[in-house]
Design a protein around this motif. Structure first.
Motif, PDB file in Angstrom:
ATOM      1  N   ASN A  67       1.817   3.065 -13.356  1.00  0.00           N
ATOM      2  CA  ASN A  67       3.104   2.299 -13.470  1.00  0.00           C
ATOM      3  C   ASN A  67       3.245   1.303 -14.130  1.00  0.00           C
ATOM      4  OD1 ASN A  67       2.841   2.598 -10.095  1.00  0.00           O
ATOM      5  ND2 ASN A  67       0.339   2.861 -10.533  1.00  0.00           N
ATOM      6  N   GLY A  68       2.845   0.620 -15.942  1.00  0.00           N
ATOM      7  CA  GLY A  68       2.465   0.425 -16.772  1.00  0.00           C
ATOM      8  C   GLY A  68       2.354  -0.925 -16.133  1.00  0.00           C
ATOM      9  N   THR A  69       2.857  -2.095 -16.509  1.00  0.00           N
ATOM     10  CA  THR A  69       2.654  -3.480 -16.770  1.00  0.00           C
ATOM     11  C   THR A  69       3.034  -3.921 -15.098  1.00  0.00           C
ATOM     12  OG1 THR A  69       2.461  -3.542 -18.933  1.00  0.00           O
ATOM     13  CG2 THR A  69       1.771  -5.728 -17.246  1.00  0.00           C
ATOM     14  N   ILE A  70       2.451  -4.156 -14.576  1.00  0.00           N
ATOM     15  CA  ILE A  70       2.726  -5.272 -13.190  1.00  0.00           C
ATOM     16  C   ILE A  70       2.815  -6.673 -13.253  1.00  0.00           C
ATOM     17  CG2 ILE A  70       2.701  -5.377 -10.516  1.00  0.00           C
ATOM     18  CD1 ILE A  70       1.226  -2.142 -11.335  1.00  0.00           C
ATOM     19  N   GLU A  71       3.741  -7.639 -13.023  1.00  0.00           N
ATOM     20  CA  GLU A  71       3.887  -8.580 -13.321  1.00  0.00           C
ATOM     21  C   GLU A  71       3.737  -9.182 -11.759  1.00  0.00           C
ATOM     22  OE1 GLU A  71       6.760  -9.530 -17.195  1.00  0.00           O
ATOM     23  OE2 GLU A  71       7.116  -9.502 -15.515  1.00  0.00           O
ATOM     24  N   LEU A  72       2.863  -9.790 -11.280  1.00  0.00           N
ATOM     25  CA  LEU A  72       2.555 -10.885 -10.182  1.00  0.00           C
ATOM     26  C   LEU A  72       2.865 -11.737  -9.461  1.00  0.00           C
ATOM     27  CD1 LEU A  72      -0.146  -8.902  -8.752  1.00  0.00           C
ATOM     28  CD2 LEU A  72       2.044  -7.978  -8.118  1.00  0.00           C
ATOM     29  N   ILE A  73       4.183 -12.241  -9.468  1.00  0.00           N
ATOM     30  CA  ILE A  73       4.408 -13.944  -8.875  1.00  0.00           C
ATOM     31  C   ILE A  73       4.430 -14.237  -8.201  1.00  0.00           C
ATOM     32  CG2 ILE A  73       6.366 -15.881 -10.084  1.00  0.00           C
ATOM     33  CD1 ILE A  73       7.701 -14.162 -12.266  1.00  0.00           C
ATOM     34  N   GLU A  76       0.655 -12.356  -2.957  1.00  0.00           N
ATOM     35  CA  GLU A  76       0.220 -12.418  -1.525  1.00  0.00           C
ATOM     36  C   GLU A  76      -0.217 -11.625  -1.137  1.00  0.00           C
ATOM     37  OE1 GLU A  76       1.536 -13.624   3.303  1.00  0.00           O
ATOM     38  OE2 GLU A  76       2.624 -14.734   1.479  1.00  0.00           O
ATOM     39  N   ILE A  77      -1.573 -10.884  -0.807  1.00  0.00           N
ATOM     40  CA  ILE A  77      -1.367  -9.592   0.067  1.00  0.00           C
ATOM     41  C   ILE A  77      -1.569  -9.465   1.511  1.00  0.00           C
ATOM     42  CG2 ILE A  77      -3.841  -8.136  -0.028  1.00  0.00           C
ATOM     43  CD1 ILE A  77      -5.284  -8.951  -2.068  1.00  0.00           C
ATOM     44  N   ILE A  78      -1.253  -8.867   2.194  1.00  0.00           N
ATOM     45  CA  ILE A  78      -0.434  -8.385   3.197  1.00  0.00           C
ATOM     46  C   ILE A  78      -0.755  -7.268   3.759  1.00  0.00           C
ATOM     47  CG2 ILE A  78       1.534  -9.244   2.862  1.00  0.00           C
ATOM     48  CD1 ILE A  78       3.685  -7.472   2.498  1.00  0.00           C
ATOM     49  N   GLU A  79      -1.692  -6.319   3.269  1.00  0.00           N
ATOM     50  CA  GLU A  79      -1.930  -5.354   4.391  1.00  0.00           C
ATOM     51  C   GLU A  79      -3.393  -5.017   2.721  1.00  0.00           C
ATOM     52  OE1 GLU A  79      -0.575  -1.552   5.284  1.00  0.00           O
ATOM     53  OE2 GLU A  79       0.586  -3.354   5.980  1.00  0.00           O
ATOM     54  N   ASP A 112       9.245 -11.117  -8.655  1.00  0.00           N
ATOM     55  CA  ASP A 112       9.588 -10.543 -10.773  1.00  0.00           C
ATOM     56  C   ASP A 112       9.116 -12.064 -11.354  1.00  0.00           C
ATOM     57  OD1 ASP A 112      11.632 -10.341 -10.191  1.00  0.00           O
ATOM     58  OD2 ASP A 112      12.297  -8.190 -10.541  1.00  0.00           O
ATOM     59  N   ARG A 113      10.426 -11.092 -12.426  1.00  0.00           N
ATOM     60  CA  ARG A 113       9.761 -12.847 -13.868  1.00  0.00           C
ATOM     61  C   ARG A 113      11.421 -12.789 -13.514  1.00  0.00           C
ATOM     62  NH1 ARG A 113      10.313 -10.899 -19.401  1.00  0.00           N
ATOM     63  NH2 ARG A 113       7.709  -9.491 -18.920  1.00  0.00           N
ATOM     64  N   LYS A 114      12.287 -12.563 -12.779  1.00  0.00           N
ATOM     65  CA  LYS A 114      13.519 -13.019 -11.951  1.00  0.00           C
ATOM     66  C   LYS A 114      13.428 -13.651 -11.003  1.00  0.00           C
ATOM     67  CE  LYS A 114      16.017  -9.924 -14.846  1.00  0.00           C
ATOM     68  NZ  LYS A 114      16.409  -8.909 -15.697  1.00  0.00           N
ATOM     69  N   GLY A 115      12.720 -13.746 -10.103  1.00  0.00           N
ATOM     70  CA  GLY A 115      12.370 -14.313  -8.704  1.00  0.00           C
ATOM     71  C   GLY A 115      13.077 -13.331  -7.987  1.00  0.00           C
ATOM     72  N   LYS A 116      13.192 -11.973  -7.860  1.00  0.00           N
ATOM     73  CA  LYS A 116      13.393 -11.228  -6.770  1.00  0.00           C
ATOM     74  C   LYS A 116      12.733 -10.871  -6.229  1.00  0.00           C
ATOM     75  CE  LYS A 116      16.138  -6.691  -6.136  1.00  0.00           C
ATOM     76  NZ  LYS A 116      14.987  -5.400  -5.918  1.00  0.00           N
ATOM     77  N   LEU A 117      11.851 -10.545  -4.856  1.00  0.00           N
ATOM     78  CA  LEU A 117      10.842 -10.306  -3.433  1.00  0.00           C
ATOM     79  C   LEU A 117      10.611  -8.745  -4.319  1.00  0.00           C
ATOM     80  CD1 LEU A 117      11.126 -12.182  -0.944  1.00  0.00           C
ATOM     81  CD2 LEU A 117       9.058 -12.579  -2.581  1.00  0.00           C
ATOM     82  N   PHE A 118       9.232  -8.416  -3.894  1.00  0.00           N
ATOM     83  CA  PHE A 118       9.101  -7.094  -4.110  1.00  0.00           C
ATOM     84  C   PHE A 118       7.899  -6.255  -3.458  1.00  0.00           C
ATOM     85  CE2 PHE A 118       7.340  -8.211  -7.761  1.00  0.00           C
ATOM     86  CZ  PHE A 118       6.052  -7.528  -8.044  1.00  0.00           C
ATOM     87  N   THR A 119       7.917  -5.140  -3.055  1.00  0.00           N
ATOM     88  CA  THR A 119       6.303  -5.395  -2.383  1.00  0.00           C
ATOM     89  C   THR A 119       5.730  -3.944  -3.206  1.00  0.00           C
ATOM     90  OG1 THR A 119       6.965  -2.610  -0.698  1.00  0.00           O
ATOM     91  CG2 THR A 119       6.862  -5.663   0.380  1.00  0.00           C
ATOM     92  N   PHE A 120       4.676  -4.049  -3.318  1.00  0.00           N
ATOM     93  CA  PHE A 120       3.330  -2.941  -4.454  1.00  0.00           C
ATOM     94  C   PHE A 120       2.292  -2.266  -3.487  1.00  0.00           C
ATOM     95  CE2 PHE A 120       1.292  -1.247  -7.632  1.00  0.00           C
ATOM     96  CZ  PHE A 120       1.767  -0.251  -8.724  1.00  0.00           C
ATOM     97  N   GLU A 121       2.361  -0.667  -3.794  1.00  0.00           N
ATOM     98  CA  GLU A 121       1.248  -0.855  -2.478  1.00  0.00           C
ATOM     99  C   GLU A 121       0.292   0.318  -3.866  1.00  0.00           C
ATOM    100  OE1 GLU A 121       1.322   1.469   0.591  1.00  0.00           O
ATOM    101  OE2 GLU A 121       2.739   0.661   1.328  1.00  0.00           O
ATOM    102  N   ALA A 122      -1.084  -0.148  -4.006  1.00  0.00           N
ATOM    103  CA  ALA A 122      -2.405   0.142  -4.669  1.00  0.00           C
ATOM    104  C   ALA A 122      -3.405   0.461  -4.139  1.00  0.00           C
ATOM    105  CB  ALA A 122      -2.222  -0.611  -6.131  1.00  0.00           C
ATOM    106  N   GLU A 123      -3.579   2.011  -5.041  1.00  0.00           N
ATOM    107  CA  GLU A 123      -5.281   1.935  -4.162  1.00  0.00           C
ATOM    108  C   GLU A 123      -5.827   2.120  -5.682  1.00  0.00           C
ATOM    109  OE1 GLU A 123      -4.475   6.551  -3.023  1.00  0.00           O
ATOM    110  OE2 GLU A 123      -4.493   5.144  -1.701  1.00  0.00           O
ATOM    111  N   GLU A 124      -7.616   2.373  -5.333  1.00  0.00           N
ATOM    112  CA  GLU A 124      -8.625   2.669  -6.538  1.00  0.00           C
ATOM    113  C   GLU A 124      -8.561   1.609  -6.964  1.00  0.00           C
ATOM    114  OE1 GLU A 124      -8.396   7.339  -8.452  1.00  0.00           O
ATOM    115  OE2 GLU A 124      -8.089   7.582  -5.855  1.00  0.00           O
ATOM    116  N   PHE A 125      -8.913   2.234  -8.261  1.00  0.00           N
ATOM    117  CA  PHE A 125      -9.070   0.989  -9.454  1.00  0.00           C
ATOM    118  C   PHE A 125      -7.255  -0.185  -9.882  1.00  0.00           C
ATOM    119  CE2 PHE A 125      -9.318   0.008 -14.351  1.00  0.00           C
ATOM    120  CZ  PHE A 125     -10.293  -0.942 -14.315  1.00  0.00           C
TER     121      PHE A 125
END
Length: 161
Positions: A67-73, A76-79, A112-125
């Motif tokens: 996944n590399g570096t994930i920038e979160l601006i 909000e955790i939605i689920e 993201d750094r440009k203000g664009k909304l995105f959703t991301f799912e992650a598990e484990e570590f």
């Protein structure tokens, strides 16, 4: 790019709910780049803006996977689902580690750094690291979630530390 100073506990900013990012400009890009350099310099897998003295909802996570570096601006955790328990540490608490239970899987909405909304799912570590950093943005420290503290011997051989 520059290495920023890590804010150590106790410091009020570490227990303060951060304000939302409203302006997406070159200063924000520089801050994100500095946060990445700082995280790498101090051998972290994540860093939140309050850890470098900035009262903004900005966090980065990089656990060294595809996944590399994930920038979160303004994240909000939605689920969430499941449960996991494992060791956590924090750059603002040097040499302090504890067992923490968190959801196994998370779905996050952020910009993201440009203000664009995105959703991301992650598990484990990755899910654990994201939740740890989002907690920072809400003034919540991992020490408030520790079920027991770990010794150096218990940590030997544990990945992600």
């Amino acid at each position: 790019m520059a290495i920023r100073k890590i804010v150590m506990y106790p410091a009020d900013i570490l227990e303060t709910k951060c304000s939302k990012v409203e302006v997406f400009d070159k200063k924000l890009v520089k801050l994100l780049n500095d946060m990445y350099d700082t995280m790498i310099e101090f051998d972290g897998v994540g860093l939140a803006a309050p850890q470098i003295g900035i009262d903004k909802q900005i966090a980065i996570v990089d656990i060294g996977d595809e996944n590399g570096t994930i920038e979160l601006i303004n994240p909000e955790i939605i689920e969430t689902s499941g449960e996991q328990s494992g060791p956590e540490g924090c750059l603002s608490f040097p040499n302090l580690y504890g067992e923490v239970s968190r959801p196994y899987k998370v779905k996050v909405k952020a910009q993201d750094r440009k203000g664009k909304l995105f959703t991301f799912e992650a598990e484990e570590f990755m899910a654990r690291a994201i939740q740890h950093e989002i907690d920072h943005l809400n003034g919540i420290l991992f020490t408030s979630k520790v079920s027991r503290y770990l010794t150096e011997e218990e940590l030997e051989g544990v990945e992600g530390q």
